[in-house]
Write an enzyme that holds these catalytic residues in place. Structure first.
Site, PDB file in Angstrom:
ATOM      1  N   ARG A 226      10.575   1.914  -3.549  1.00  0.00           N
ATOM      2  CA  ARG A 226      11.113   3.262  -3.379  1.00  0.00           C
ATOM      3  C   ARG A 226      12.590   3.249  -3.778  1.00  0.00           C
ATOM      4  O   ARG A 226      13.296   2.250  -3.613  1.00  0.00           O
ATOM      5  CB  ARG A 226      10.967   3.742  -1.933  1.00  0.00           C
ATOM      6  CG  ARG A 226       9.568   3.651  -1.375  1.00  0.00           C
ATOM      7  CD  ARG A 226       8.520   4.350  -2.237  1.00  0.00           C
ATOM      8  NE  ARG A 226       8.711   5.788  -2.303  1.00  0.00           N
ATOM      9  CZ  ARG A 226       8.113   6.559  -3.197  1.00  0.00           C
ATOM     10  NH1 ARG A 226       7.322   6.019  -4.111  1.00  0.00           N
ATOM     11  NH2 ARG A 226       8.310   7.866  -3.188  1.00  0.00           N
ATOM     12  N   HIS A 274       9.776   5.746 -13.416  1.00  0.00           N
ATOM     13  CA  HIS A 274       8.771   5.779 -12.345  1.00  0.00           C
ATOM     14  C   HIS A 274       7.352   5.681 -12.916  1.00  0.00           C
ATOM     15  O   HIS A 274       6.493   6.521 -12.652  1.00  0.00           O
ATOM     16  CB  HIS A 274       8.910   7.055 -11.504  1.00  0.00           C
ATOM     17  CG  HIS A 274       8.393   6.891 -10.109  1.00  0.00           C
ATOM     18  ND1 HIS A 274       8.949   7.512  -9.023  1.00  0.00           N
ATOM     19  CD2 HIS A 274       7.350   6.160  -9.612  1.00  0.00           C
ATOM     20  CE1 HIS A 274       8.283   7.189  -7.922  1.00  0.00           C
ATOM     21  NE2 HIS A 274       7.304   6.371  -8.260  1.00  0.00           N
TER      22      HIS A 274
END
Length: 311
Positions: A226, A274
């Site tokens: 994250r 991502h």
């Protein structure tokens, strides 16, 4: 079996077809055509739903996150607290993350960021990497994704270690650390640090300047967990000083990363948008249908969120 689907700006037909392939009797409803909360029991499969939306459907029996991360749900102040939340843990997601981590570890081990930098300058600058057995790869976060990454890396012969909040069962080929009191020891030996922790109150900026400096001189960092795990200002500082040699970042606190952020100018930093592990509709559909059956049989689903722990 009724599924309420929410994924903005993405064709829902791919997901509908994958879910119907697993259960032809399934009723698939894509937002905003969710119908009425009085229509009967349903299961939500969502990514970044509008705040307050899930609260408006008390007929939802369980909420499936379309990714391994659940902060897109927990930041909703109106999230139903008594509805089970299930993190995505399908084989496709684990395979994708393991591939990305193996690729990234090999690239940093073989000093590809340095070689690419020299290529841009048209320098024939040779560099010789140490043997894999002399490189310690530290995996920070040893859940399903961390385990998958370790299994992919074991055949290369790296010295593998892991760190987790809680103790793990001993296993061959990897040494486990656990608890905050062991973080410094874990970091101090990790030549390549793989970050796969979830985002919780305890893990935000866990890798601050003090902890980044615990890594060996010339270490490399890979973050596919994250975005909030690493203090980016601190990372910029320790990379500029040369203490951290190179890095690969796939996740950021705010995405996309601002175009004026100084990390874009770090020559030995690889930035990816991502994409380390993308949820595949085919394997995810199998995972969702399988866990709905577990719920309806009164069994515990896989990867159920513990709100007290935050993962």
């Amino acid at each position: 079996m009724r599924i309420l689907f929410y994924l903005d700006d993405y064709p829902h037909e791919i997901w509908r077809d994958a879910l119907l392939a697993e259960n032809p009797d399934l009723e698939f409803r894509s937002y905003p055509d969710w119908g009425s909360p009085e229509d009967g029991p349903a299961y939500a499969l969502v990514w970044e739903p509008k705040p307050g939306l899930l609260k408006d459907y008390p007929n939802i029996q369980a909420i499936f996150s379309m990714g391994a991360g659940i902060d897109h749900l927990t930041r909703d102040p109106q999230l139903p607290k008594d509805t089970p939340i299930i993190r995505m843990g399908d084989d496709g997601l684990k395979e994708g993350m393991a591939e990305f981590m193996a690729m990234s570890v090999l690239m940093h081990h073989r000093q590809m960021p340095y070689l690419l930098e020299q290529q841009k300058a048209k320098n024939w600058a040779r560099v010789f990497a140490p043997a894999a057995k002399d490189v310690q790869v530290g995996i920070m976060g040893y859940g399903a994704l961390g385990k998958a990454a370790a299994e992919k890396l074991k055949p290369f012969g790296y010295n593998l270690v892991s760190w987790s909040r809680t103790a793990k069962t001993p296993e061959e080929g990897i040494k486990h650390y656990s608890g905050t009191e062991t973080i410094d020891e874990f970091l101090s030996g990790s030549n390549i640090l793989v970050c796969l922790l979830p985002e919780t109150k305890e893990t935000i900026n866990l890798l601050n300047k003090e902890r980044l400096l615990k890594l060996p001189q010339g270490a490399s960092i890979i973050n596919g967990g994250r975005g909030g795990l690493i203090d980016l200002d601190a990372l910029e500082e320790v990379m500029t000083s040369g203490h951290i040699e190179s890095a690969t970042l796939d996740v950021f606190p705010k995405e996309p990363l601002n175009t004026d952020h100084p990390l874009w100018h770090q020559e030995k930093l690889i930035i990816t948008p991502h994409v380390a592990a993308i949820t595949r509709p085919d394997t995810a559909a199998n995972y969702v249908v399988r866990n709905i059956k577990r719920l309806e049989n009164g069994e515990e689903p896989e990867n159920k969120l513990d709100l007290n722990r935050g993962y």
